[in-house]
Design a protein around this motif. Sequence first.
Motif, PDB file in Angstrom:
ATOM      1  N   SER A   8       0.829  -1.198   0.000  1.00 39.01           N
ATOM      2  CA  SER A   8       0.000   0.000   0.000  1.00 39.01           C
ATOM      3  C   SER A   8       0.866   1.251   0.000  1.00 39.01           C
ATOM      4  O   SER A   8       2.087   1.170   0.057  1.00 39.01           O
ATOM      5  N   SER A   9       0.190   2.381  -0.060  1.00 32.18           N
ATOM      6  CA  SER A   9       0.885   3.662   0.074  1.00 32.18           C
ATOM      7  C   SER A   9      -0.023   4.633   0.815  1.00 32.18           C
ATOM      8  O   SER A   9      -1.238   4.420   0.920  1.00 32.18           O
ATOM      9  N   ASP A  10       0.571   5.700   1.323  1.00 32.56           N
ATOM     10  CA  ASP A  10      -0.186   6.735   2.011  1.00 32.56           C
ATOM     11  C   ASP A  10      -1.115   7.433   1.020  1.00 32.56           C
ATOM     12  O   ASP A  10      -0.824   7.516  -0.167  1.00 32.56           O
ATOM     13  N   ARG A  11      -2.225   7.919   1.524  1.00 33.77           N
ATOM     14  CA  ARG A  11      -3.168   8.711   0.730  1.00 33.77           C
ATOM     15  C   ARG A  11      -3.779   7.924  -0.443  1.00 33.77           C
ATOM     16  O   ARG A  11      -4.108   8.498  -1.470  1.00 33.77           O
ATOM     17  N   CYS A  12      -3.887   6.635  -0.306  1.00 30.50           N
ATOM     18  CA  CYS A  12      -4.459   5.791  -1.360  1.00 30.50           C
ATOM     19  C   CYS A  12      -5.833   5.294  -0.907  1.00 30.50           C
ATOM     20  O   CYS A  12      -5.919   4.430  -0.044  1.00 30.50           O
ATOM     21  N   CYS A  15      -6.348   1.526  -1.173  1.00 29.66           N
ATOM     22  CA  CYS A  15      -5.644   0.780  -0.131  1.00 29.66           C
ATOM     23  C   CYS A  15      -6.497   0.727   1.130  1.00 29.66           C
ATOM     24  O   CYS A  15      -6.649  -0.326   1.752  1.00 29.66           O
ATOM     25  N   ASN A  33       4.119  -0.778   3.284  1.00 25.24           N
ATOM     26  CA  ASN A  33       3.889   0.564   2.773  1.00 25.24           C
ATOM     27  C   ASN A  33       5.071   0.952   1.881  1.00 25.24           C
ATOM     28  O   ASN A  33       6.208   0.985   2.340  1.00 25.24           O
ATOM     29  N   THR A  35       5.326   3.858   0.259  1.00 24.59           N
ATOM     30  CA  THR A  35       5.503   5.308   0.184  1.00 24.59           C
ATOM     31  C   THR A  35       6.926   5.657   0.587  1.00 24.59           C
ATOM     32  O   THR A  35       7.381   5.296   1.660  1.00 24.59           O
ATOM     33  N   ASP A  36       7.625   6.350  -0.277  1.00 23.94           N
ATOM     34  CA  ASP A  36       9.001   6.792   0.004  1.00 23.94           C
ATOM     35  C   ASP A  36       9.953   5.644   0.331  1.00 23.94           C
ATOM     36  O   ASP A  36      10.962   5.854   1.005  1.00 23.94           O
ATOM     37  N   ASP A  37       9.649   4.437  -0.106  1.00 33.55           N
ATOM     38  CA  ASP A  37      10.515   3.277   0.147  1.00 33.55           C
ATOM     39  C   ASP A  37      10.824   2.622  -1.201  1.00 33.55           C
ATOM     40  O   ASP A  37      10.077   1.751  -1.666  1.00 33.55           O
ATOM     41  N   ARG A  41       9.157  -0.669  -3.155  1.00 35.05           N
ATOM     42  CA  ARG A  41       8.493  -0.478  -4.447  1.00 35.05           C
ATOM     43  C   ARG A  41       9.087  -1.424  -5.493  1.00 35.05           C
ATOM     44  O   ARG A  41       8.356  -2.053  -6.263  1.00 35.05           O
TER      45      ARG A  41
END
Length: 85
Positions: A8-12, A15, A33, A35-37, A41
């Motif tokens: 998942s990711s933030d603000r999704c 998700c 998560n 996000t920023d990883d 990804r």
Amino acid sequence: MATIEVYSSDRCPYCVKAKALLDRKGVEYKEINVTDDDEARVALVKKANGVRTVPQIFIDENHVGGCDDLYELDRKGELDPMIGL
């Protein structure tokens, strides 16, 4: 009980919706998560055969797909047996 992973990711919103279904089912899942990883990804893209979007859901290492795919499995009555309910 099945092993479930949710990339998942933030603000999704998709998700959030996918995790809400799993929460309603009362099953445990591991959230990864991305996000920023960048490493997470890259791992997602490799594991999902090139798919970059989130969420991506895996049940017992089987790629289920995204949020719509998860809900479709539930609608057809196929999700509960997959997750051990």
